[in-house]
Design a protein around this motif. Sequence first.
Motif, mmCIF file in Angstrom:
data_model
loop_
_atom_site.group_PDB
_atom_site.id
_atom_site.type_symbol
_atom_site.label_atom_id
_atom_site.label_comp_id
_atom_site.label_asym_id
_atom_site.label_seq_id
_atom_site.Cartn_x
_atom_site.Cartn_y
_atom_site.Cartn_z
ATOM 1 N N ASP A 171 55.617 32.693 37.069
ATOM 2 C CA ASP A 171 56.099 32.607 35.689
ATOM 3 C C ASP A 171 54.994 32.125 34.750
ATOM 4 N N GLY A 172 54.753 32.876 33.692
ATOM 5 C CA GLY A 172 53.765 32.490 32.702
ATOM 6 C C GLY A 172 52.326 32.726 33.100
ATOM 7 N N GLU A 173 52.116 33.318 34.265
ATOM 8 C CA GLU A 173 50.760 33.572 34.750
ATOM 9 C C GLU A 173 50.399 35.054 34.591
ATOM 10 N N SER A 174 49.119 35.298 34.340
ATOM 11 C CA SER A 174 48.610 36.670 34.356
ATOM 12 C C SER A 174 48.220 37.040 35.779
ATOM 13 N N VAL A 175 47.982 38.317 36.000
ATOM 14 C CA VAL A 175 47.524 38.772 37.317
ATOM 15 C C VAL A 175 46.231 38.062 37.703
ATOM 16 N N ALA A 176 45.286 37.950 36.752
ATOM 17 C CA ALA A 176 44.004 37.320 37.063
ATOM 18 C C ALA A 176 44.156 35.840 37.368
ATOM 19 N N SER A 177 44.962 35.121 36.564
ATOM 20 C CA SER A 177 45.075 33.677 36.771
ATOM 21 C C SER A 177 45.840 33.353 38.050
ATOM 22 N N TYR A 178 46.844 34.164 38.381
ATOM 23 C CA TYR A 178 47.656 33.897 39.571
ATOM 24 C C TYR A 178 46.925 34.310 40.845
ATOM 25 N N TYR A 179 46.560 35.596 40.940
ATOM 26 C CA TYR A 179 45.956 36.083 42.179
ATOM 27 C C TYR A 179 44.517 35.603 42.343
ATOM 28 N N GLY A 180 43.837 35.325 41.215
ATOM 29 C CA GLY A 180 42.473 34.820 41.323
ATOM 30 C C GLY A 180 42.405 33.506 42.066
ATOM 31 N N ARG A 181 43.420 32.654 41.880
ATOM 32 C CA ARG A 181 43.444 31.379 42.596
ATOM 33 C C ARG A 181 43.857 31.544 44.053
ATOM 34 N N ILE A 182 44.664 32.539 44.336
ATOM 35 C CA ILE A 182 45.146 32.721 45.709
ATOM 36 C C ILE A 182 44.086 33.352 46.610
ATOM 37 N N VAL A 183 43.344 34.314 46.086
ATOM 38 C CA VAL A 183 42.361 35.031 46.921
ATOM 39 C C VAL A 183 40.940 34.542 46.681
ATOM 40 N N GLY A 184 40.732 33.744 45.637
ATOM 41 C CA GLY A 184 39.381 33.293 45.299
ATOM 42 C C GLY A 184 38.770 34.182 44.232
ATOM 43 N N ARG A 185 37.958 33.582 43.377
ATOM 44 C CA ARG A 185 37.418 34.317 42.237
ATOM 45 C C ARG A 185 36.522 35.483 42.650
ATOM 46 N N LYS A 186 35.681 35.282 43.660
ATOM 47 C CA LYS A 186 34.787 36.346 44.106
ATOM 48 C C LYS A 186 35.588 37.502 44.691
ATOM 49 N N ASN A 187 36.561 37.197 45.523
ATOM 50 C CA ASN A 187 37.397 38.246 46.113
ATOM 51 C C ASN A 187 38.186 38.988 45.042
ATOM 52 N N TYR A 188 38.648 38.234 44.034
ATOM 53 C CA TYR A 188 39.385 38.898 42.967
ATOM 54 C C TYR A 188 38.474 39.862 42.218
ATOM 55 N N LYS A 189 37.273 39.440 41.892
ATOM 56 C CA LYS A 189 36.349 40.281 41.134
ATOM 57 C C LYS A 189 35.925 41.511 41.932
ATOM 58 N N ASN A 190 35.666 41.340 43.216
ATOM 59 C CA ASN A 190 35.080 42.422 44.018
ATOM 60 C C ASN A 190 36.095 43.343 44.668
ATOM 61 N N SER B 145 35.454 45.082 54.479
ATOM 62 C CA SER B 145 34.002 44.877 54.425
ATOM 63 C C SER B 145 33.556 44.242 53.116
ATOM 64 N N GLN B 146 34.381 44.297 52.094
ATOM 65 C CA GLN B 146 34.014 43.749 50.786
ATOM 66 C C GLN B 146 34.617 42.370 50.533
ATOM 67 N N LEU B 147 35.385 41.873 51.492
ATOM 68 C CA LEU B 147 36.047 40.579 51.316
ATOM 69 C C LEU B 147 35.199 39.424 51.824
ATOM 70 N N SER B 148 35.329 38.284 51.164
ATOM 71 C CA SER B 148 34.812 37.027 51.688
ATOM 72 C C SER B 148 35.987 36.315 52.356
ATOM 73 N N PHE B 149 36.011 36.332 53.674
ATOM 74 C CA PHE B 149 37.144 35.743 54.393
ATOM 75 C C PHE B 149 37.132 34.218 54.317
ATOM 76 N N VAL B 150 35.947 33.640 54.183
ATOM 77 C CA VAL B 150 35.882 32.190 54.024
ATOM 78 C C VAL B 150 36.593 31.775 52.740
ATOM 79 N N GLU B 151 36.279 32.475 51.638
ATOM 80 C CA GLU B 151 36.932 32.172 50.366
ATOM 81 C C GLU B 151 38.431 32.436 50.449
ATOM 82 N N LEU B 152 38.812 33.523 51.126
ATOM 83 C CA LEU B 152 40.223 33.867 51.258
ATOM 84 C C LEU B 152 40.988 32.776 51.993
#
Length: 399
Positions: free
Chosen positions: A124-143, A104-111
């Motif tokens: 390699d060389g990526e942080s959790v935020a930089s790697y997963y933020g691009r894969i799931v979208g910034r809004k989904n990562y934050k929320n 219910s908290q996900l934006s599926f369009v962004e995903l």
Amino acid sequence: MKQFDAIVIGAGISGLSFASHAAAKGLNTLVLEKSDRPGGCFHSHRFQGSAEGFWLELGAHTCYNSYGGLLELMERHGLMQSILPREKVSFKMLVGNEVKSIPSQLSFVELFTSAWQLFTLKKDGESVASYYGRIVGRKNYKNVFGPAFNAVISQRADDFPADMLFNKRPRRKDVIKSFTLKGGLNSVIDGLVAARGITLETGVEVVRISKDASGYEVELSEGTVYGAPRLTLAAPPPASATLAAGIAPELAKVLSALKLETIETVGLAVQKSKLQLPLLAGLIPIGEEFYSAVSRDTVAHDSYRGFSFHFKSGKLPLDAKLNRIAQVLKVKPEDLEQVVERESQLPSPVVGHKALTDEVDRLLQGSSLYVTGNYFAGMAVEDCIVRSKKEFERLAETL
């Protein structure tokens, strides 16, 4: 001075798994622990009084059939018959005071528009935020995903190395996917410390380590001195750094650079009849002073439900924590029974952490000093055990 074949400082799962391998090879092994209990992040609190027989995990919560090193230890120490399956309940989000489903908290369009990068991005060389933020979208990562990762490691996950968060391992098909043990995960610790060839002393403080041609001398605060040709440091990095300063100053310098995060855990039981909260594995909060609330609903009990709230350090006094817990559970503060507190320290690595652990390994090469813990390949139970086995295999080459 009493002699042993090996001395291990630290009786968490890292130190005890190393001791198990050593004892299995016939080495008379002494394990020294500063606190009054073995287990470290394996901490099953067993309640008394009206809740006797009820236990709750204050540290590690779950084991999996991909934990081959753990299963090896369990088979060695006759613990496979103690496996308990976990009920199939799910994690929920806590948004304000409301419990919400994760979808219910996900934006599926962004995903859907971001997920394709999973096939091209490297960790390699990526942080959790930089790697997963691009894969799931910034809004989904934050929320959703950011708070969920915070809950997994009980600290802010954004700067954590992406390649340390999850490690894929082969699964044992003859073991259920996720499990605990009768009496909680501390049953593993009980089995390890009872093994032949392992001597455990708790509530003791090591104040000095020295080394000469015959090996190591370890002196305790009350004056007792033990000797062994082999020494393993399985304490948290700052403690290991202090202990190593007199025998391996370069190693001590590297260990002192490893960061830790303090977590304050509050565990409690509530009578089932007083709760309307649906059964769940735990809560992932948004904008709270705790990283997660993990439920004991995965192992049903006739009378009680239990919860472990993992709070950020130094934010709230106990009374304020209990009031917030009561609000979240929608009960009165006086309904919270058997309240127990625990403070723990966990590694808090950032990108570049592997260079530090590689340097630790370089400095240890060819020595009879061994270092293990939950800060090498990852923080999971299995990561600790794999590291300990790797260090023991280095020892075994000298036998």
